[in-house]
Motif scaffolding. Structure first.
Motif, PDB file in Angstrom:
ATOM      1  N   ALA A 185       0.826  -1.272  -0.059  1.00 57.27           N
ATOM      2  CA  ALA A 185       0.142   0.149   0.043  1.00 57.27           C
ATOM      3  C   ALA A 185       0.945   1.349   0.034  1.00 57.27           C
ATOM      4  CB  ALA A 185      -0.910  -0.008   1.193  1.00 57.27           C
ATOM      5  N   LYS A 186       2.064   1.050  -0.197  1.00 53.45           N
ATOM      6  CA  LYS A 186       3.230   2.324  -0.111  1.00 53.45           C
ATOM      7  C   LYS A 186       2.635   3.219   1.295  1.00 53.45           C
ATOM      8  CE  LYS A 186       4.579   4.344  -3.380  1.00 53.45           C
ATOM      9  NZ  LYS A 186       4.755   5.171  -4.744  1.00 53.45           N
ATOM     10  N   ALA A 187       2.555   2.487   2.500  1.00 54.88           N
ATOM     11  CA  ALA A 187       2.358   3.199   3.613  1.00 54.88           C
ATOM     12  C   ALA A 187       3.091   2.581   4.754  1.00 54.88           C
ATOM     13  CB  ALA A 187       0.675   3.032   3.756  1.00 54.88           C
ATOM     14  N   PRO A 188       4.339   2.931   4.975  1.00 52.18           N
ATOM     15  CA  PRO A 188       5.036   2.284   6.089  1.00 52.18           C
ATOM     16  C   PRO A 188       4.664   2.656   7.457  1.00 52.18           C
ATOM     17  CG  PRO A 188       6.409   4.011   4.922  1.00 52.18           C
ATOM     18  CD  PRO A 188       4.912   3.722   4.002  1.00 52.18           C
ATOM     19  N   LEU A 189       4.514   3.978   7.595  1.00 52.16           N
ATOM     20  CA  LEU A 189       3.891   4.449   9.005  1.00 52.16           C
ATOM     21  C   LEU A 189       2.831   4.152   9.348  1.00 52.16           C
ATOM     22  CD1 LEU A 189       5.318   8.061   8.625  1.00 52.16           C
ATOM     23  CD2 LEU A 189       6.376   6.318   9.613  1.00 52.16           C
ATOM     24  N   THR A 190       1.831   4.129   8.375  1.00 52.03           N
ATOM     25  CA  THR A 190       0.525   3.561   8.460  1.00 52.03           C
ATOM     26  C   THR A 190       0.519   2.003   8.933  1.00 52.03           C
ATOM     27  OG1 THR A 190      -0.532   4.816   7.173  1.00 52.03           O
ATOM     28  CG2 THR A 190      -1.804   3.173   7.757  1.00 52.03           C
ATOM     29  N   ALA A 191       1.418   1.288   8.386  1.00 53.24           N
ATOM     30  CA  ALA A 191       1.469  -0.168   8.777  1.00 53.24           C
ATOM     31  C   ALA A 191       2.184  -0.584   9.996  1.00 53.24           C
ATOM     32  CB  ALA A 191       2.272  -1.006   7.666  1.00 53.24           C
ATOM     33  N   ILE A 192       3.134   0.179  10.333  1.00 51.33           N
ATOM     34  CA  ILE A 192       3.740  -0.003  11.506  1.00 51.33           C
ATOM     35  C   ILE A 192       2.736   0.564  12.866  1.00 51.33           C
ATOM     36  CG2 ILE A 192       5.522   1.164  13.218  1.00 51.33           C
ATOM     37  CD1 ILE A 192       7.342   1.390  10.582  1.00 51.33           C
ATOM     38  N   ILE A 193       2.016   1.683  12.663  1.00 53.50           N
ATOM     39  CA  ILE A 193       1.149   2.173  13.628  1.00 53.50           C
ATOM     40  C   ILE A 193      -0.113   0.951  13.875  1.00 53.50           C
ATOM     41  CG2 ILE A 193      -0.185   3.804  14.582  1.00 53.50           C
ATOM     42  CD1 ILE A 193       2.723   4.425  14.839  1.00 53.50           C
ATOM     43  N   LEU A 194      -0.356   0.757  12.757  1.00 54.62           N
ATOM     44  CA  LEU A 194      -1.708  -0.222  12.716  1.00 54.62           C
ATOM     45  C   LEU A 194      -1.211  -1.607  13.343  1.00 54.62           C
ATOM     46  CD1 LEU A 194      -4.426  -0.738  11.738  1.00 54.62           C
ATOM     47  CD2 LEU A 194      -3.378  -1.795   9.789  1.00 54.62           C
ATOM     48  N   LEU A 195      -0.054  -2.223  13.134  1.00 59.43           N
ATOM     49  CA  LEU A 195       0.224  -3.504  13.721  1.00 59.43           C
ATOM     50  C   LEU A 195       0.464  -3.404  15.287  1.00 59.43           C
ATOM     51  CD1 LEU A 195       0.493  -6.399  12.528  1.00 59.43           C
ATOM     52  CD2 LEU A 195       0.168  -4.674  10.908  1.00 59.43           C
ATOM     53  N   PHE A 196       1.079  -1.978  15.556  1.00 61.85           N
ATOM     54  CA  PHE A 196       1.248  -1.936  16.813  1.00 61.85           C
ATOM     55  C   PHE A 196      -0.267  -1.677  17.681  1.00 61.85           C
ATOM     56  CE2 PHE A 196       1.277   1.293  20.228  1.00 61.85           C
ATOM     57  CZ  PHE A 196       1.821   0.607  21.284  1.00 61.85           C
ATOM     58  N   GLU A 197      -1.213  -0.968  17.137  1.00 55.54           N
ATOM     59  CA  GLU A 197      -2.702  -0.702  17.805  1.00 55.54           C
ATOM     60  C   GLU A 197      -3.501  -2.142  17.657  1.00 55.54           C
ATOM     61  OE1 GLU A 197      -4.404   3.268  17.706  1.00 55.54           O
ATOM     62  OE2 GLU A 197      -3.551   3.160  15.453  1.00 55.54           O
ATOM     63  N   LEU A 198      -3.122  -3.113  16.732  1.00 57.95           N
ATOM     64  CA  LEU A 198      -3.819  -4.101  16.463  1.00 57.95           C
ATOM     65  C   LEU A 198      -3.531  -5.230  17.416  1.00 57.95           C
ATOM     66  CD1 LEU A 198      -4.322  -4.734  12.831  1.00 57.95           C
ATOM     67  CD2 LEU A 198      -6.119  -3.927  14.356  1.00 57.95           C
ATOM     68  N   THR A 199      -2.107  -5.177  17.855  1.00 56.45           N
ATOM     69  CA  THR A 199      -1.448  -6.169  18.974  1.00 56.45           C
ATOM     70  C   THR A 199      -0.981  -5.519  20.204  1.00 56.45           C
ATOM     71  OG1 THR A 199       0.650  -5.687  18.137  1.00 56.45           O
ATOM     72  CG2 THR A 199      -0.540  -7.252  16.723  1.00 56.45           C
ATOM     73  N   GLN A 200      -0.926  -4.279  20.186  1.00 53.97           N
ATOM     74  CA  GLN A 200      -0.545  -3.501  21.662  1.00 53.97           C
ATOM     75  C   GLN A 200       0.580  -4.269  22.217  1.00 53.97           C
ATOM     76  OE1 GLN A 200      -3.978  -3.117  24.229  1.00 53.97           O
ATOM     77  NE2 GLN A 200      -5.345  -1.985  22.628  1.00 53.97           N
ATOM     78  N   ASN A 201       1.529  -4.537  21.349  1.00 57.03           N
ATOM     79  CA  ASN A 201       2.875  -5.114  21.744  1.00 57.03           C
ATOM     80  C   ASN A 201       3.952  -4.230  21.194  1.00 57.03           C
ATOM     81  OD1 ASN A 201       4.947  -6.889  22.286  1.00 57.03           O
ATOM     82  ND2 ASN A 201       4.262  -8.584  20.973  1.00 57.03           N
ATOM     83  N   TYR A 202       4.461  -3.582  21.990  1.00 57.56           N
ATOM     84  CA  TYR A 202       5.521  -2.715  21.928  1.00 57.56           C
ATOM     85  C   TYR A 202       6.832  -3.236  21.781  1.00 57.56           C
ATOM     86  CZ  TYR A 202       8.540   1.355  22.049  1.00 57.56           C
ATOM     87  OH  TYR A 202       9.598   2.395  21.864  1.00 57.56           O
ATOM     88  N   LEU A 203       7.111  -4.662  22.179  1.00 57.67           N
ATOM     89  CA  LEU A 203       8.453  -5.159  22.059  1.00 57.67           C
ATOM     90  C   LEU A 203       8.759  -5.593  20.925  1.00 57.67           C
ATOM     91  CD1 LEU A 203       7.858  -7.641  25.305  1.00 57.67           C
ATOM     92  CD2 LEU A 203       9.210  -5.351  25.371  1.00 57.67           C
ATOM     93  N   ILE A 204       7.733  -5.835  19.980  1.00 61.19           N
ATOM     94  CA  ILE A 204       8.300  -6.202  18.421  1.00 61.19           C
ATOM     95  C   ILE A 204       8.431  -4.976  17.826  1.00 61.19           C
ATOM     96  CG2 ILE A 204       6.054  -6.361  17.658  1.00 61.19           C
ATOM     97  CD1 ILE A 204       8.811  -8.990  17.619  1.00 61.19           C
ATOM     98  N   ILE A 205       8.198  -3.697  18.240  1.00 61.31           N
ATOM     99  CA  ILE A 205       8.313  -2.609  17.378  1.00 61.31           C
ATOM    100  C   ILE A 205       9.404  -2.274  16.572  1.00 61.31           C
ATOM    101  CG2 ILE A 205       8.891  -0.901  18.948  1.00 61.31           C
ATOM    102  CD1 ILE A 205       5.886  -0.358  16.673  1.00 61.31           C
ATOM    103  N   LEU A 206      10.607  -2.621  17.214  1.00 58.99           N
ATOM    104  CA  LEU A 206      11.892  -2.399  16.409  1.00 58.99           C
ATOM    105  C   LEU A 206      12.164  -3.317  15.258  1.00 58.99           C
ATOM    106  CD1 LEU A 206      14.498  -1.090  19.222  1.00 58.99           C
ATOM    107  CD2 LEU A 206      13.168   0.240  17.440  1.00 58.99           C
ATOM    108  N   PRO A 207      11.981  -4.540  15.697  1.00 62.60           N
ATOM    109  CA  PRO A 207      12.228  -5.806  14.642  1.00 62.60           C
ATOM    110  C   PRO A 207      10.911  -5.404  13.331  1.00 62.60           C
ATOM    111  CG  PRO A 207      12.116  -6.766  16.627  1.00 62.60           C
ATOM    112  CD  PRO A 207      11.701  -5.201  17.043  1.00 62.60           C
ATOM    113  N   LEU A 208       9.732  -4.987  13.606  1.00 64.81           N
ATOM    114  CA  LEU A 208       8.816  -4.437  12.762  1.00 64.81           C
ATOM    115  C   LEU A 208       9.160  -3.408  11.859  1.00 64.81           C
ATOM    116  CD1 LEU A 208       5.191  -4.677  13.519  1.00 64.81           C
ATOM    117  CD2 LEU A 208       5.974  -2.724  12.246  1.00 64.81           C
ATOM    118  N   MET A 209      10.088  -2.341  12.691  1.00 61.50           N
ATOM    119  CA  MET A 209      10.393  -1.004  11.821  1.00 61.50           C
ATOM    120  C   MET A 209      11.580  -1.525  10.797  1.00 61.50           C
ATOM    121  SD  MET A 209      10.271   1.671  14.836  1.00 61.50           S
ATOM    122  CE  MET A 209      11.061   2.934  13.862  1.00 61.50           C
ATOM    123  N   THR A 210      12.373  -2.598  11.394  1.00 58.94           N
ATOM    124  CA  THR A 210      13.502  -2.969  10.401  1.00 58.94           C
ATOM    125  C   THR A 210      12.957  -3.592   9.306  1.00 58.94           C
ATOM    126  OG1 THR A 210      14.890  -3.316  12.414  1.00 58.94           O
ATOM    127  CG2 THR A 210      15.510  -4.389  10.509  1.00 58.94           C
TER     128      THR A 210
END
Length: 653
Positions: free
Chosen positions: A406-431
């Protein structure tokens, strides 16, 4: 003590005339003259509230059709054989086909077309209702799509209706559309932050301001609050807390980002291929384009039904399958995961191409979850070190595939964080997201790979809508022949006085032969004069020497320019990139020979003229506007005898 209301500065008509509800509301708003803050609050409450309630109804409709199809109807026909499950998506395709046949005018336009037709074709309130019903039928009967596309379009339609009722400007209209899209995604996913980023990143692109952000934020919050009241505040996926167990895993997440970019490109290509196939643009499948529009959704439903006989996981949105993968409690074999990835990729393109209604966010996350689970399981088998479970890689894969599709990296990162509410995986996710998006962009720029055009969401509405009429318009038709030329020998102080008297933002600096030396703006002059005042003791900037400096020494000599035969849209991109108000138009053989200038407001006027001329041609027997747009000139009077004469197209004729 009473407070006097401000005088309403509105010129009223001499005699009243019959007006529509839209005119009455606009007149009331003009007379009331609320502050911008009050307008933002009222708009946000209306857009967020209406979108939240509409999406509650949308989700109830999906649940209703799922119950009717897979409980009531399937229980009735299942004695005829297990293969009857394939009949459910076919029935859904028949219903959607009938709606497309009966209301074809409501399915032909995406958000881009609606935005460009804002003052020509008012949006019927029936359109979002019909599209909501078609999406609910599609998803409720098993179409391999997601609910976020219709959710975004429902919210955008609310913003469109509000903009048309109050007859707002084009810029405000686009802002209301973006606020509605944010509210739709926020309520649809129970993710208000992702909704805001989606509107700012995908819908509005780089064209937003602080008031725009305020309206979008409030609309998303109101919509999400209403949705949470009725549907609960729990996250979409209830997962155990995954985290990085080894520093070596950072390299592994880079590899996942690489694989996600490849899957996303196949996903985008598949959608575009099947859409072209059902439009008859693929040579071997021309017959598909000749079929009636009401039959095509039946074909899409039949394909879903046949695959579902063996792989029921591909039916519908797929959140249940995603949660099973992310929980990691039930083990899907590697062959099964590979087959699910393949069939979901193909069926999503077939469903969209055939005319079934839905979005691509949920399918993209399904693909990412399957890819991550495959990747994680293989790593667990071959690596001797302890790493995170495969479910953690599945979560990261969801964001990586979604972001690059979807060419929406910020949206994807924030969306997955809100859907899972798991901050521990945020750095691998951003990578993984960063690698995936970077690879896709590099491949697209080097091989001219096409982007996915999402009608459900719209992409960079302003640029596509405004520059489209300018793609084939040469710069010569919008070039002005009147400009302020100042001699290179003129002093800085005198140049400032001349430009202020002529109300000119930017002037060209020319030599004795009227060859271009550089360009000077009011900001350049102010900066030169203010610096010595702030630092009066600085020996390098004595005020007397500064004000007597010739323009030739201080003007900007590296000048961006344009040619007469260049498309206007390319010139506009060049000006926006540097925030310029004016560009000189020069000869190709002599880059110092000035032919005229292009100003940003002239380009906007040219776009409006081109669009209006196109509409007039549909109503008038013969065009009253010349095929060539007039040149624009701005007459300036030199306030100093030392200023060079101003070239004018009128004087030359």
């Amino acid at each position: 003590m009473t407070t006097a209301l401000p005088e309403s500065k509105v010129l009223l008509p001499p005699t009243p005339k019959p007006v529509s509800l839209s005119d009455r509301l606009t007149s009331f708003l003009n007379r009331l003259q609320p502050s911008p803050e009050v307008l933002v609050l009222i708009s946000a409450l209306f857009i967020g509230g209406s979108t939240g309630l509409a999406l509650i109804l949308f989700h109830h409709l999906i649940a209703l059709f799922q119950t009717l199809a897979f409980n009531e109807l399937l229980d009735y026909i299942s004695p005829w054989g297990a293969w009857m499950v394939a009949f459910i998506p076919i029935l859904g395709g028949c219903l959607v086909g009938l709606m497309r046949w009966q209301f074809s005018e409501f399915f032909g336009q995406g958000l881009l077309a609606l935005l460009s037709d804002t003052r020509v074709q008012p949006l019927s309130p029936l359109r979002p209702a019909i599209e909501m019903l078609a999406a609910a039928v599609s998803l409720g009967t098993g179409a391999s799509l997601g609910p976020e596309g219709p959710s975004v379009e429902i919210g955008a339609n609310v913003g469109i209706i509000l903009g048309q009722v109050f007859q707002v400007s084009k810029e405000r209209y686009r802002l209301l559309l973006g606020a509605g899209a944010a509210a739709g995604l926020a309520a649809g996913f129970n993710a208000p932050i992702a909704g805001v980023f989606f509107a700012l990143e995908v819908v509005l692109g780089t064209t937003f301001t602080t008031p725009a952000a305020s309206l979008i934020l409030l609309s998303a919050v109101v919509s999400a609050v209403i949705a949470r009241i009725y549907m609960g505040a729990r996250p979409a996926f209830d997962l155990p807390p995954y985290q990085v167990l080894s520093n070596w895993e950072w390299l592994l997440y880079l590899g996942l980002g690489l694989l996600a970019s490849l899957v996303s490109m196949l996903f985008v290509w598949g959608i575009q291929f099947f859409q072209a196939s059902f439009q008859g643009k693929v040579p071997a499948l021309v017959w598909l384009g000749k079929l009636p529009g009401a039959i095509k959704p039946v074909i899409g439903g039949a394909c879903v039904g046949l695959v579902a006989l063996q792989f029921s996981q591909v039916l519908g949105v797929g959140y249940g399958t995603i949660e099973v993968i992310l929980q990691g409690k039930e083990f899907y074999s590697l062959p099964l995961l590979c087959l699910l990835l393949l069939f979901k990729l193909l069926l999503t393109g077939i469903c969209l191409g055939s005319g079934l209604v839905g979005g691509i966010f949920a399918p993209a996350m399904f693909l990412g979850a399957c890819l991550g689970a495959i990747y994680g399981n293989i790593l667990t088998l071959v690596l001797p070190v302890e790493i995170a479970p495969a479910a953690a890689y599945a979560m990261v894969g969801m964001a990586a595939v979604l972001a690059s599709s979807a060419k929406a990296p910020l949206t994807a990162i924030i969306l997955l964080f809100e859907l899972t509410q798991n901050y521990l995986i945020i750095l691998p996710l951003m990578t993984a997201v960063g690698v995936s998006v970077w690879i896709v962009e590099r491949l697209k720029s080097s091989q001219s790979l096409p982007d996915l055009k999402l009608q459900q969401m719209g992409v960079n509405l302003e640029k596509q809508e405004e520059q489209e009429p300018l793609e084939h318009l040469p710069t010569a038709l919008v070039m002005g022949h009147s400009y302020l030329g100042l001699p290179a020998s003129m002093s800085l102080l005198e140049a400032g006085r001349v430009m202020c008297q002529n109300k000119c933002h930017t002037a060209l600096v020319l030599d004795e032969m009227q060859q271009l030396v550089g360009i000077i703006s009011l900001a350049d002059i102010k900066r030169r004069l203010v610096l010595p005042i702030k630092e009066p003791s600085a020996e390098s900037h004595p005020i007397d020497r500064v004000i007597e400096q010739p323009l030739g020494d201080i003007c900007i000599e590296e000048v961006l320019y344009a040619h007469e035969d260049e498309p206007v849209n390319e010139v506009l991109v060049r000006m926006e990139a540097r925030g310029l108000y004016l560009l000189p138009v020069v000869e190709r053989d002599n880059l110092r020979k000035v032919l005229g200038v292009v100003e940003r407001h002239q380009i906007g006027l040219a776009s409006d003229l081109a669009e209006t001329q196109k509409v007039l041609r549909d109503y008038l027997p013969e065009p009253v506007i010349s095929d060539e747009l007039p040149t624009f000139s701005r007459q300036l009077e030199a306030a100093s005898a030392s200023a060079l004469p101003i070239t004018s197209s009128d004087e030359s004729h």
